[in-house]
Design a protein around this motif. Structure first.
Motif, mmCIF file in Angstrom:
data_model
loop_
_atom_site.group_PDB
_atom_site.id
_atom_site.type_symbol
_atom_site.label_atom_id
_atom_site.label_comp_id
_atom_site.label_asym_id
_atom_site.label_seq_id
_atom_site.Cartn_x
_atom_site.Cartn_y
_atom_site.Cartn_z
ATOM 1 N N UNK A 1 9.520 51.889 -4.156
ATOM 2 C CA UNK A 1 8.350 52.411 -4.849
ATOM 3 C C UNK A 1 7.032 52.172 -4.158
ATOM 4 N N UNK A 2 7.049 51.565 -2.967
ATOM 5 C CA UNK A 2 5.805 51.283 -2.254
ATOM 6 C C UNK A 2 5.271 52.534 -1.560
ATOM 7 N N UNK A 3 3.964 52.513 -1.270
ATOM 8 C CA UNK A 3 3.356 53.521 -0.405
ATOM 9 C C UNK A 3 3.486 52.989 1.023
ATOM 10 N N UNK A 4 4.197 53.723 1.852
ATOM 11 C CA UNK A 4 4.625 53.201 3.152
ATOM 12 C C UNK A 4 3.907 53.918 4.293
ATOM 13 N N UNK A 5 3.455 53.124 5.259
ATOM 14 C CA UNK A 5 2.877 53.644 6.495
ATOM 15 C C UNK A 5 3.621 53.021 7.668
#
Length: 355
Positions: free
Chosen positions: A202-206
């Motif tokens: 569920x994380x916002x990933x870069x």
């Protein structure tokens, strides 16, 4: 009576891998015998077989990303039956009674260290353990894992036993989840699984990468975007915004450029171990934002099973290229060049033809 086993081994650091015959123990009361269907190819295999790490024992049969079918079980085995699909990862035993083992963190065994699936001490047969580049393996029940993925996905499950758990364990330990901004440094065998797992959590990933041409792949794998780490403007735009960074790069590099990307109380965890040390980071970058720099190995057996179940639930496997057994040295050479998306997996049905 020990069982004749066909494998593929390095006889010396400078020798190509070749057919090798040896013996496995017959299953004891607590043992599970597994006919190996697929074995992933890890950088550890290459480093060990080619003597790039101290302590390689020859002949060396690498392989610790194993998926196969249970062919026999001992009389006291309760968790597996003949015909089950099972996995074996990086370890096949530990002391079982130190604080780490008691906590289900066998990878940090404090007495003997965990027993590696290959190149570890074999207390039953004597000598050292032989890994998954072979037709079957016998492992104590407590170090065998259930694989619930569909049959057609089994080859792509194999790398989860190392690359999957190496990235899942720190993401799980530091409680990555919704509402967090997470960075993955490097988009290789480990990094591509880090992206998939962090996004599924569920994380916002870069992705941090020196290669701008990996942007489309990063997004396909689940990242919101790729940050070119050698582009000062791109790095400055994200400074102080990350909750957690998972650094998968196994070559010395500037850690400060990444530490300043963390928020106050953020953590960067290293899972790549370079042959030469990283340049020492500035203590100020840690102290003035209460940031942490940490490391992580693999996971314990319980956590590895949780990882496999999580990946099944979220439809995650590794991106793989299947190879034949006799192509292993060519695969190693390509790995050195970074020419694989993203893990090689050996179809062990090709072992007999290679012998």
């Amino acid at each position: 009576m020990p069982t004749a086993t066909q494998g593929y081994a390095a006889q010396a650091a400078d020798a190509p891998l070749a057919p090798f015959h040896f013996e496995r123990r017959d299953p004891g009361a607590k043992d599970v015998a597994i006919d190996i269907l697929y074995c992933g190819v890890c950088h550890s295999d290459l480093h060990t077989a080619r003597g790039e790490w101290d302590g390689t024992l020859y002949p060396c049969v690498p392989g610790h990303e194993i998926v196969g079918r249970v062919s026999a079980v001992g009389s006291d085995v309760t968790k597996f039956k003949v015909g089950d699909i099972a996995g074996v990862g990086c370890m096949v035993d530990s002391c079982g009674h130190c604080p780490s083992c008691n906590d289900g963190e066998e990878q940090y065994c404090e007495t003997t260290g965990f027993v590696g699936t290959y190149n570890g001490p074999d207390e039953v047969m004597g000598g050292h353990t032989f890994g998954g580049y072979s037709d079957h393996i016998v492992v104590t029940e407590d170090f065998v894992l259930h694989v619930g993925h569909d049959e057609q996905d089994l080859a792509a499950v194999a790398p989860l036993l190392c690359a999957g758990i190496t990235t899942y364990s720190p993401l799980h330990h530091w409680k990555v989840g919704p509402g967090q901004k997470v960075g993955i440094v490097g988009l290789g065998g480990l990094g591509h699984m880090g992206v998939k797992i962090a996004a599924a959590m569920g994380a916002e990933v870069y992705v941090f990468s020196t290669s701008p041409n990996k942007r489309d792949d990063a997004k396909r794998l689940g990242a919101k975007d790729l940050i070119v780490s050698k582009d000062a403007d791109q790095m400055a735009a994200h400074e102080g915004s990350f909750d957690f960074i998972l650094n998968t790069v196994a070559a010395p590099h500037d850690l400060d450029a990444l530490l300043v990307q963390l928020k106050r109380d953020g953590t960067m965890c290293l899972v790549g171990v370079p042959a030469e040390p990283h340049p020492a980071p500035s203590v100020g970058n840690l102290v003035f934002r209460r940031r942490a720099l940490a490391g992580s190995l693999i996971g314990g057996i319980k956590e590895t099973q949780e990882m496999l179940d999580f990946c099944k639930e979220h439809g995650l496997t590794s991106d793989i290229e299947m190879i034949r057994m006799e192509q292993i040295d060519e695969a190693y050479d390509r790995m050195v060049k970074g020419d694989v998306k993203y893990r090689f997996v050996i179809d062990m049905a090709t072992l007999k033809a290679a012998a």
